[in-house]
Each structure stands twice: as C-alpha cells, then as structure tokens.
Motif scaffolding. Sequence first.
Motif, PDB file in Angstrom:
ATOM      1  N   SER A 176      39.621  43.269  33.439  1.00  0.00           N
ATOM      2  CA  SER A 176      40.698  43.068  34.412  1.00  0.00           C
ATOM      3  C   SER A 176      41.146  44.389  35.026  1.00  0.00           C
ATOM      4  CB  SER A 176      41.876  42.319  33.774  1.00  0.00           C
ATOM      5  OG  SER A 176      42.652  43.189  32.980  1.00  0.00           O
ATOM      6  N   LEU A 177      41.158  45.460  34.229  1.00  0.00           N
ATOM      7  CA  LEU A 177      41.551  46.759  34.781  1.00  0.00           C
ATOM      8  C   LEU A 177      40.518  47.239  35.812  1.00  0.00           C
ATOM      9  CD1 LEU A 177      42.792  48.711  31.616  1.00  0.00           C
ATOM     10  CD2 LEU A 177      44.129  47.380  33.242  1.00  0.00           C
ATOM     11  N   ASP A 214      41.029  45.093  38.923  1.00  0.00           N
ATOM     12  CA  ASP A 214      42.338  45.332  39.532  1.00  0.00           C
ATOM     13  C   ASP A 214      42.361  46.659  40.291  1.00  0.00           C
ATOM     14  OD1 ASP A 214      43.172  42.984  38.469  1.00  0.00           O
ATOM     15  OD2 ASP A 214      44.725  43.818  37.175  1.00  0.00           O
ATOM     16  N   ASP A 215      41.761  47.688  39.700  1.00  0.00           N
ATOM     17  CA  ASP A 215      41.779  48.996  40.365  1.00  0.00           C
ATOM     18  C   ASP A 215      41.075  48.937  41.724  1.00  0.00           C
ATOM     19  OD1 ASP A 215      43.224  50.185  38.386  1.00  0.00           O
ATOM     20  OD2 ASP A 215      41.539  51.207  37.429  1.00  0.00           O
ATOM     21  N   ILE A 216      39.996  48.149  41.801  1.00  0.00           N
ATOM     22  CA  ILE A 216      39.308  47.996  43.087  1.00  0.00           C
ATOM     23  C   ILE A 216      40.218  47.290  44.079  1.00  0.00           C
ATOM     24  CG2 ILE A 216      37.317  46.967  44.268  1.00  0.00           C
ATOM     25  CD1 ILE A 216      35.898  46.946  41.509  1.00  0.00           C
ATOM     26  N   MET A 217      40.795  46.167  43.642  1.00  0.00           N
ATOM     27  CA  MET A 217      41.623  45.365  44.553  1.00  0.00           C
ATOM     28  C   MET A 217      42.869  46.103  44.995  1.00  0.00           C
ATOM     29  SD  MET A 217      41.418  41.617  42.783  1.00  0.00           S
ATOM     30  CE  MET A 217      40.542  41.708  41.254  1.00  0.00           C
ATOM     31  N   LEU A 265      30.370  44.701  39.304  1.00  0.00           N
ATOM     32  CA  LEU A 265      29.356  44.209  38.361  1.00  0.00           C
ATOM     33  C   LEU A 265      29.711  44.550  36.920  1.00  0.00           C
ATOM     34  CD1 LEU A 265      25.949  44.910  40.119  1.00  0.00           C
ATOM     35  CD2 LEU A 265      26.957  42.693  39.561  1.00  0.00           C
ATOM     36  N   ALA A 266      30.220  45.764  36.704  1.00  0.00           N
ATOM     37  CA  ALA A 266      30.581  46.153  35.335  1.00  0.00           C
ATOM     38  C   ALA A 266      31.709  45.262  34.812  1.00  0.00           C
ATOM     39  CB  ALA A 266      30.978  47.625  35.283  1.00  0.00           C
ATOM     40  N   GLY A 267      32.676  44.944  35.673  1.00  0.00           N
ATOM     41  CA  GLY A 267      33.744  44.037  35.263  1.00  0.00           C
ATOM     42  C   GLY A 267      33.189  42.666  34.915  1.00  0.00           C
ATOM     43  N   ASP A 268      32.328  42.155  35.795  1.00  0.00           N
ATOM     44  CA  ASP A 268      31.679  40.862  35.523  1.00  0.00           C
ATOM     45  C   ASP A 268      30.984  40.893  34.162  1.00  0.00           C
ATOM     46  OD1 ASP A 268      32.453  40.121  38.065  1.00  0.00           O
ATOM     47  OD2 ASP A 268      30.471  40.401  38.967  1.00  0.00           O
ATOM     48  N   ALA A 269      30.274  41.985  33.913  1.00  0.00           N
ATOM     49  CA  ALA A 269      29.495  42.096  32.682  1.00  0.00           C
ATOM     50  C   ALA A 269      30.410  42.100  31.451  1.00  0.00           C
ATOM     51  CB  ALA A 269      28.645  43.368  32.708  1.00  0.00           C
ATOM     52  N   LEU A 270      31.534  42.807  31.536  1.00  0.00           N
ATOM     53  CA  LEU A 270      32.443  42.856  30.381  1.00  0.00           C
ATOM     54  C   LEU A 270      33.028  41.469  30.107  1.00  0.00           C
ATOM     55  CD1 LEU A 270      34.253  46.280  30.996  1.00  0.00           C
ATOM     56  CD2 LEU A 270      32.325  45.774  29.486  1.00  0.00           C
ATOM     57  N   LEU A 271      33.339  40.731  31.176  1.00  0.00           N
ATOM     58  CA  LEU A 271      33.854  39.378  30.992  1.00  0.00           C
ATOM     59  C   LEU A 271      32.794  38.491  30.340  1.00  0.00           C
ATOM     60  CD1 LEU A 271      36.030  37.242  31.386  1.00  0.00           C
ATOM     61  CD2 LEU A 271      35.313  36.992  33.764  1.00  0.00           C
ATOM     62  N   ALA A 272      31.548  38.611  30.801  1.00  0.00           N
ATOM     63  CA  ALA A 272      30.470  37.810  30.219  1.00  0.00           C
ATOM     64  C   ALA A 272      30.256  38.179  28.748  1.00  0.00           C
ATOM     65  CB  ALA A 272      29.179  38.004  31.009  1.00  0.00           C
ATOM     66  N   LEU A 273      30.345  39.473  28.439  1.00  0.00           N
ATOM     67  CA  LEU A 273      30.148  39.921  27.053  1.00  0.00           C
ATOM     68  C   LEU A 273      31.210  39.346  26.124  1.00  0.00           C
ATOM     69  CD1 LEU A 273      29.182  43.707  27.359  1.00  0.00           C
ATOM     70  CD2 LEU A 273      27.708  41.829  26.582  1.00  0.00           C
ATOM     71  N   ALA A 274      32.444  39.253  26.604  1.00  0.00           N
ATOM     72  CA  ALA A 274      33.515  38.693  25.779  1.00  0.00           C
ATOM     73  C   ALA A 274      33.141  37.276  25.342  1.00  0.00           C
ATOM     74  CB  ALA A 274      34.837  38.691  26.552  1.00  0.00           C
ATOM     75  N   GLY A 275      32.663  36.489  26.304  1.00  0.00           N
ATOM     76  CA  GLY A 275      32.242  35.126  25.973  1.00  0.00           C
ATOM     77  C   GLY A 275      31.046  35.114  25.039  1.00  0.00           C
ATOM     78  N   GLU A 276      30.152  36.058  25.268  1.00  0.00           N
ATOM     79  CA  GLU A 276      28.932  36.107  24.452  1.00  0.00           C
ATOM     80  C   GLU A 276      29.262  36.394  22.989  1.00  0.00           C
ATOM     81  OE1 GLU A 276      25.922  38.483  26.300  1.00  0.00           O
ATOM     82  OE2 GLU A 276      24.444  38.125  24.712  1.00  0.00           O
ATOM     83  N   THR A 322      42.319  34.237  30.493  1.00  0.00           N
ATOM     84  CA  THR A 322      41.661  34.948  31.591  1.00  0.00           C
ATOM     85  C   THR A 322      42.003  34.284  32.922  1.00  0.00           C
ATOM     86  OG1 THR A 322      39.845  35.487  30.104  1.00  0.00           O
ATOM     87  CG2 THR A 322      39.422  35.751  32.455  1.00  0.00           C
ATOM     88  N   ARG A 323      41.991  32.961  32.906  1.00  0.00           N
ATOM     89  CA  ARG A 323      42.372  32.212  34.105  1.00  0.00           C
ATOM     90  C   ARG A 323      43.799  32.545  34.527  1.00  0.00           C
ATOM     91  NH1 ARG A 323      44.099  27.371  33.667  1.00  0.00           N
ATOM     92  NH2 ARG A 323      43.036  26.689  31.774  1.00  0.00           N
ATOM     93  N   ARG A 324      44.714  32.651  33.584  1.00  0.00           N
ATOM     94  CA  ARG A 324      46.103  32.983  33.929  1.00  0.00           C
ATOM     95  C   ARG A 324      46.216  34.435  34.400  1.00  0.00           C
ATOM     96  NH1 ARG A 324      50.392  31.640  29.614  1.00  0.00           N
ATOM     97  NH2 ARG A 324      51.689  32.510  31.292  1.00  0.00           N
ATOM     98  N   LEU A 325      45.453  35.301  33.774  1.00  0.00           N
ATOM     99  CA  LEU A 325      45.427  36.712  34.179  1.00  0.00           C
ATOM    100  C   LEU A 325      44.978  36.824  35.649  1.00  0.00           C
ATOM    101  CD1 LEU A 325      43.705  39.140  31.722  1.00  0.00           C
ATOM    102  CD2 LEU A 325      43.304  39.371  34.141  1.00  0.00           C
TER     103      LEU A 325
END
Lengths: 335, 335
Positions: free
Chosen positions: B87-88, B91-94, B117-128, B149-152
């Motif tokens: 999320s960080l 968020d920094d990009i946005m 992409l790195a953010g996407d990857a970290l989110l996917a890793l959490a689920g993994e 995550t949805r609320r975040l």
Amino acid sequence: MTPLVPPALPAARELVAPALRAAVGLLDPVTRRVAAYHLGWADHEGRPADAGGKALRPALAVLSARAAGAPPDLPSAAAVELVHAFSLLHDDIMDGDRVRRHRPAAWTLFGRSEAILAGDALLALAGELLAAAGTPGHAAAAHSLSAATRRLIAGQAMDLEFERRAEVGLEECLRMSADKTGALLACSCAIGALAAGAPPALPQALAAFGAEAGLAFQLVDDLLGIWGSPETTGKPVLSDLRARKKTLPVVAALTGGTPAGARLAGLLAGPGPLAEYELREAARLVEDAGGRAWAEAEAKHRLDVAQRHLADAVLPPSVRTEFLDIAAFITARDH
Amino acid sequence: MTPLVPPALPAARELVAPALRAAVGLLDPVTRRVAAYHLGWADHEGRPADAGGKALRPALAVLSARAAGAPPDLPSAAAVELVHAFSLLHDDIMDGDRVRRHRPAAWTLFGRSEAILAGDALLALAGELLAAAGTPGHAAAAHSLSAATRRLIAGQAMDLEFERRAEVGLEECLRMSADKTGALLACSCAIGALAAGAPPALPQALAAFGAEAGLAFQLVDDLLGIWGSPETTGKPVLSDLRARKKTLPVVAALTGGTPAGARLAGLLAGPGPLAEYELREAARLVEDAGGRAWAEAEAKHRLDVAQRHLADAVLPPSVRTEFLDIAAFITARDH
C-alpha cells in the motif's frame, strides 16, 4: 476456416457473472465504478453495457473442475477472471495503451490512480473469493493463482525491460510470454481440479496443456498485433509496432541474421515516432526476415505439444474435446 | 514523556525478516530489487541497507497468536507487512510523494511502472504465504486480510477523492481513516488468533482494539504531518499541508465554524502551490480553529475505547500489557 465460438465460453461468462458482480459490489463506489467499466458491464457513467471479454479463463476453470468430475467451482472461475482483469488494468497504464476492447482504456477515463486502485482491488478480491470458500482444495487453488500472478508480474516486468533494451534474445522473449500469458492460462486449466481436491497428476497435466496452449495463443496474438484488423483486435492497426514492442515475431525477425532483420533493427532504432509508411515497411520486414513464418510454425508446434499433454491426462472424453475446441478457437488466425 | 520502543517490535522485525526475504526471493530480478529497496534491506544498487519500517503490524500479528495461546505464526506476520508495504508503494505513486522513511520513494528511483509491479507482487506474495500455509485458520486469516486490503483501497480512493473536493465532512474523513489505516491494523491484531483457529470472540475483540488504536495512530500521524519535525516523520516539513491533504485536524478545523477555519478554507482554495509563509499560516489557522486540540482529544478518546475493547478479551495478562505498550508507543507524540 474460423472455428465457431465454443459454447463453453458464453456459458462460463454467464455462470461467473453473478459471482463477479457480487465481488465487485463489495468495493467502494469509486473503485466499483472503474471495475464495472473495465469488466465491461457498465459504461463510463455507470449505465449498463455489454463489452466484456470472452471469459476464456473462467471457461477453462469450469472445464478443469469437470475434468476432475466436479461441478463448476464459482470462486476459482471468478478468481482467474479477476486476476486477468487486474493485469489488463495495470498493463494499460504501464504501456500507455489508450484502447482496450474497442473502448477507451479505464485509466484514460477515470485517471491513473483510480485505475491502479481498481486493479489492486480486483487482485485482492480474487484472493478473498478463494479464502472465503475455505476448503483445502481452495487453499491449493489460491496458492496456484498467487504463484501464477507472480509469474504474470515477472513477465510484464521483463516486457517493460525489453522496451528499453536494444537486443532481446528469442529464448528470453519466449520465457517472457510464458510468464505473462502462459502462467495464468496454465493456472486456469488446473484451478478447478485443484479446488476439487483432485490428485496432483491431473492439475499438473492440465497446467502443462494450458501453458503450451497459452504460448500458442500469445504467438497468434502477436501476429494479430501486426497483421490483424482493428475490428478483430479492438486496438488501432499496427499498434504493437507503433509502440516498438519486442513481440515474438519481431524478435524472431531481429535475431534471424537476415538482411531484412538488420534493416528492421535500423528502422526500430530510429528516434521519434514511426510514420505510417515506416510502420508498413516494418511489418513487411518482419515478414521478409521470417518472423511471421516462424511465429506461425511455433504456434502450431506449441498447440501440438499442448495436445500431447492433454493426451496424458485422465479425463472424460467430452471435457478433453471441449479443451481442444477452446485451444483451437483461441489460436485461430482471426481472434 | 516518550515511551521506549516496545521490545515486541524489533523482536517481530527479526522474526519475520527471513520469511519476508524468502518471499521476495521468489520474484523476478527487477521486481525483487524494487521490493528489497522499498522494504529497506537494500539500497538503490542492491547493496545491503538497514532502512526498514518498525514492523508494527508483524508485532501485532505475533501478539495476536500469543493471545490465542499459539506460537508466532510467520505466514500471517509476514503477510500483514507485505500488504502494508504494497500500500505504501502504490500510495506514494498516486500521491506523488517523493520521500519515504528519509529516502527517495521507490518510484522516483525505479520508475512508476516498476513500482506499480512491485506493489502488485507484494500483494500477491501476501496471499501466497497464507495459501501455502493451507490450514483452515490460514484461510480465515487470508479472508480477513483480503477484506482489510479492500478497505485499505477504499480509504485511499476516498482520500484521493477528498483532494478534488472543496468540502469534506468530519464523519466521512474519520471513515476514510478507519478504512485506510484502521482496517489493516485491526486485521493485524486479529490475524494470529485467526490463523491459530481461536473461537471468533477473541479475534473480534482484538480487531476492535486494533481498529480504535489504528484511528488514534492516524490522528497522531496527521498531527505530526503538520507539527512534526522531518527527523521524526521522515518527510519534508509541512508536507501534508503543502499537498493540501484533507487530514483529520485540517477537516476538523475547516468544519468547526470558526473564523480561523474560514480563513484556512480561503487559503487552501487559492491557486498554485502554497508559499512557505502560507504553509506556516495554514498550520497556525488549523490550531486557532481548534483542529489541533480536537485531534489530540479524539486520539486520546480512541485510545481509551481501544483499551476497553481489549479489556473485553480473554487473553494472558502479559500479552495484554504488550498490546497496550504498543498502542501507547504508536500514539506518543513524536513517533
């Protein structure tokens, strides 16, 4: 000859629609609107529309469950579509692609930040659906989908890196496509069987089929990106060459050691945007350098390998036929 | 008086480091480098560094498992940190924020696409990680984390929308903060107990504690965004006001019906970037309009409510004390 749309595709599309809508309904109003537009069931103002994808991945997931003798598993069929939708949303931002399925890409209408968030949300929802199902089979499905997502991201990272590089090898380009396109299609072919708790041999064989069919699909997609009509691709004509994308036919042409390949390299290395006549010249050079013939032969080869993997799997004959129909459909020359 | 760093934080940081490194080690080389930089254990060139966060969420996850009488659960402790890091990054990009923890934000060094992409990857890793653990408790943990995550994401979407809006109510601003900050902290406080398969009452009480403590934390963070020193926040002085962020003290000031609030509204509505003297004037007006006092009182109130939720939970006294120590630490005025 163009194969007809296999009935498994519209059937899967209808099957997962309520699950997808329920999942997207959990999102906040702003993100929900972007997601509904991107998924094709709403226009820019939120009015009903019908512009969705072909539901290829849900159809494969449904067949995958049937291969294991199980009824369709909605969480996994919806989850693979959500991950696919997430990747398209983010890819369009990164690639600067302004058109998707004949419509403006979501980020051009809603803003980059909103599209980033909508992609994030779709990825989170995919995990949520599988976690909510909660069986050990769904944990295996979630594991497979997360790993496929990681490879999908790796493929996109490689793709972006290729754009900045002068030389790209054919082997690494194939690896990139296997990650970017093959991994999620492989997972889609395996996920229903995984969710159903089938013994490992079945999802493994199905994943191997999906990986090869996925590569064949990408090769055909790359060919269409150069020689397909905008009506077919939903994108402007010659858009891949315009963006100087290092697609498989282009890389095969560049690395084939032909004079036409060398001329193509010179053309693509030039500064500034390519003029229309240069784009047509580039397409001709890809063909003269053998890139088109190679990609066509490679797609056929990958499809053969895919079929052999499927032959190794123990599954009902009708399901095997439907898998093969879908593989034939997505590698037909005008889809 | 500043509370000392509770020992649970550095202990959790050390505990999850190998799990985080192993997860990030699964990524492709480009994405891995961005992730390692963002997580603080590598510099821009990939050389070892020590610039990570305080591991607040992993520490809460570890306590959460102990609350249920279980040993620390590494997958859930690492997963909450991965979602926080994702999320960080995004968020920094946005938000266009160029500095994070005293260092250039990842996107400024590696590029926007690579950081997406790195953010996407970290989110996917959490689920993994949670899917790989594979127990029913981990499915419940994954479900809770996906919903958080949805609320975040909903909170960040609201935050972005507030920036484009002239008027923002205090209630909706509190809801935004509860989503953006509270949800993941609530999940962190519950996830260890969920993974351990504790009966629902315990994770529910722990989540309620985390949600309120999280809101107190956000209120203090917002105060520091105006009156904190760059040494403390790791960001340039007055950066929240510079970005015209509708943080809680600002919204309280704007909606309080005071003359100072009206002058603040006029100042923030002006065109172009705010000059240094205007930023200092804006900070003074937030204080004169009662925004500072309100936020301080509200943080104290939320901390009290958090403590009452914790009092409802049945858990070992030492664990309760550690939870309270962490809550006191993160709401102390100079962290």
